[in-house]
Design a protein around this motif. Structure first.
Motif, PDB file in Angstrom:
ATOM      1  N   PHE A   1       0.768  -1.464  -0.118  1.00 30.66           N
ATOM      2  CA  PHE A   1       0.186   0.509  -0.019  1.00 30.66           C
ATOM      3  C   PHE A   1       0.673   1.289   0.252  1.00 30.66           C
ATOM      4  O   PHE A   1       0.624   2.292  -1.381  1.00 30.66           O
ATOM      5  CB  PHE A   1      -0.494   0.657   1.485  1.00 30.66           C
ATOM      6  CG  PHE A   1      -1.327   1.196   1.269  1.00 30.66           C
ATOM      7  CD1 PHE A   1      -2.957   1.288   0.165  1.00 30.66           C
ATOM      8  CD2 PHE A   1      -1.706   2.271   1.829  1.00 30.66           C
ATOM      9  CE1 PHE A   1      -3.530   2.847   0.755  1.00 30.66           C
ATOM     10  CE2 PHE A   1      -1.736   3.412   2.721  1.00 30.66           C
ATOM     11  CZ  PHE A   1      -3.078   3.590   1.419  1.00 30.66           C
TER      12      PHE A   1
ATOM     13  N   CYS B   1     -10.115   3.887   2.584  1.00 30.40           N
ATOM     14  CA  CYS B   1      -8.760   3.989   2.065  1.00 30.40           C
ATOM     15  C   CYS B   1      -8.645   5.322   3.364  1.00 30.40           C
ATOM     16  O   CYS B   1      -9.605   6.266   3.227  1.00 30.40           O
ATOM     17  CB  CYS B   1      -8.581   4.044   0.704  1.00 30.40           C
ATOM     18  SG  CYS B   1      -6.738   4.849   0.895  1.00 30.40           S
TER      19      CYS B   1
ATOM     20  N   CYS C   1      -7.825   8.202   0.117  1.00 32.33           N
ATOM     21  CA  CYS C   1      -8.802   7.802  -0.589  1.00 32.33           C
ATOM     22  C   CYS C   1      -9.849   7.681  -0.698  1.00 32.33           C
ATOM     23  O   CYS C   1     -10.896   8.124  -1.261  1.00 32.33           O
ATOM     24  CB  CYS C   1      -8.030   7.739  -2.042  1.00 32.33           C
ATOM     25  SG  CYS C   1      -8.800   5.897  -2.401  1.00 32.33           S
TER      26      CYS C   1
ATOM     27  N   CYS D   1      -6.029  -1.275  -1.263  1.00 30.67           N
ATOM     28  CA  CYS D   1      -6.944  -0.208  -1.953  1.00 30.67           C
ATOM     29  C   CYS D   1      -6.859  -0.612  -3.459  1.00 30.67           C
ATOM     30  O   CYS D   1      -5.571  -0.286  -4.182  1.00 30.67           O
ATOM     31  CB  CYS D   1      -6.308   0.914  -1.480  1.00 30.67           C
ATOM     32  SG  CYS D   1      -7.542   2.224  -1.855  1.00 30.67           S
TER      33      CYS D   1
ATOM     34  N   GLN E   1      -7.886   2.004  -5.917  1.00 35.45           N
ATOM     35  CA  GLN E   1      -7.529   2.541  -6.355  1.00 35.45           C
ATOM     36  C   GLN E   1      -6.420   3.529  -5.886  1.00 35.45           C
ATOM     37  O   GLN E   1      -6.106   4.297  -6.988  1.00 35.45           O
ATOM     38  CB  GLN E   1      -8.588   4.385  -5.640  1.00 35.45           C
ATOM     39  CG  GLN E   1      -8.157   5.853  -6.038  1.00 35.45           C
ATOM     40  CD  GLN E   1      -9.271   5.474  -7.419  1.00 35.45           C
ATOM     41  OE1 GLN E   1     -10.252   4.871  -7.759  1.00 35.45           O
ATOM     42  NE2 GLN E   1      -8.551   5.940  -8.514  1.00 35.45           N
ATOM     43  N   CYS E   2      -5.788   2.949  -5.168  1.00 35.92           N
ATOM     44  CA  CYS E   2      -4.209   4.099  -4.232  1.00 35.92           C
ATOM     45  C   CYS E   2      -2.974   2.785  -5.093  1.00 35.92           C
ATOM     46  O   CYS E   2      -1.631   2.915  -4.938  1.00 35.92           O
ATOM     47  CB  CYS E   2      -3.831   3.656  -3.096  1.00 35.92           C
ATOM     48  SG  CYS E   2      -4.347   5.568  -2.322  1.00 35.92           S
TER      49      CYS E   2
END
Ligand SMILES: [Zn+2]
Length: 280
Positions: free
Chosen positions: A186, A255, A258, A275, A277-278
């Motif tokens: 992450f 998250c 985000c 996550c 998205q990240c």
């Protein structure tokens, strides 16, 4: 215990036992106590090598603790799945599954507790450490200053495997385990199934930095203690890094970076958190 917890233990031992002289060592009578000292034939053979010796230095190699003694011997401790060293006093009753008690001349003792007895303790001469196979094959240690990103980059390319199982492979890197490898990925913004030989040099640097910083933070917060309380420090206190975790155990929660809900997937039989998205 993963690498940060073992390092916390090493630092505490350095403060607590260096300079102390071992008065007596008792290997408890139950049969599985012998499993803890399995490299020694008899209880007495183990305890005689320790009694009367002074601890001069506490070192760490991967997840092994090395306590150097003033006669040139070294006491090696590996915690396995459930081993712990706990500082105690003679008047305090021994916790369940205590297998070895080391009493100090200056007062107080140290107990080795291990319900599952995958851990072990053994004594060897310092100049024979090279013969201990397990110490000879220690992988990358992200807490060591000698660990460089060039070396890391080379190893990643050579392995050509998915990142998550690779980070959990003790032959590749010591003591990340399931929790820290999720946190490292992450922090690096990388997905668990990226191939290690497909990373740009910028991504390699990010992963390298994430590994060092995540583990250093975990040491600063004195390790991770989940609800099972499997890990406590030398004084019986839990760690505090669990409240700093960004993805591990947070499925469905937003998250921290985000707000996208954290997702999870099974990788090599273990639940991995990330996550969507990240991390890419
Ligand atoms: Zn995110």
């Amino acid at each position: 215990m993963e690498l940060p917890e073992v390092e916390v233990m090493r630092r505490d031992l350095e403060k607590e036992v260096v300079g102390k002289r071992i008065k007596a060592v008792e290997v408890r009578p139950q049969r599985n106590a012998m499993r803890v000292i399995r490299r020694h034939a008899r209880r007495k053979e183990f305890s005689d090598r320790l009694a009367g010796k002074k601890v001069t230095k506490v070192d760490r190699k991967g997840k092994y603790i090395l306590m150097y003694l003033d006669d040139g011997d070294v006491l090696i401790v590996h915690f396995g799945m459930s081993g712990q060293l706990i500082r105690g006093q003679k008047r305090q009753s021994l916790p369940q599954h205590t297998h070895v008690v080391m009493e100090f001349q200056q007062g107080g003792d140290m107990r080795y507790v291990d319900p599952r007895t995958f851990g072990e303790m053994f004594v060897t001469a310092a100049d024979e450490l090279g013969k201990v196979r397990e110490l000879d094959h220690i992988a990358i240690d992200p807490l060591e200053d000698t660990f460089t990103w060039q070396e890391f980059s080379y190893e990643l390319g050579r392995r050509a495997s998915k990142l998550k199982p690779l980070l959990m492979d003790q032959k590749f890197v010591s003591g990340l385990g399931n929790i820290y490898s999720d946190e490292v990925l992450f922090a690096a913004g990388l997905k668990h199934d990226r191939m290690s030989d497909s990373l740009s040099s910028q991504e390699v640097r990010r992963l390298y930095r994430a590994m060092r910083e995540t583990l250093q933070d975990a040491v600063r917060f004195r390790g991770t203690t989940l609800d099972d309380e499997a890990y406590v420090d030398l004084f019986g206190k839990p760690g505090e890094f669990q409240s700093e975790l960004k993805v591990y155990g947070r499925k469905g929660l937003p998250c921290r970076r985000c707000r996208t809900p954290i997702d999870s997937i099974k990788v090599a039989g273990r639940t991995s958190y990330f996550c969507p998205q990240c991390q890419s």
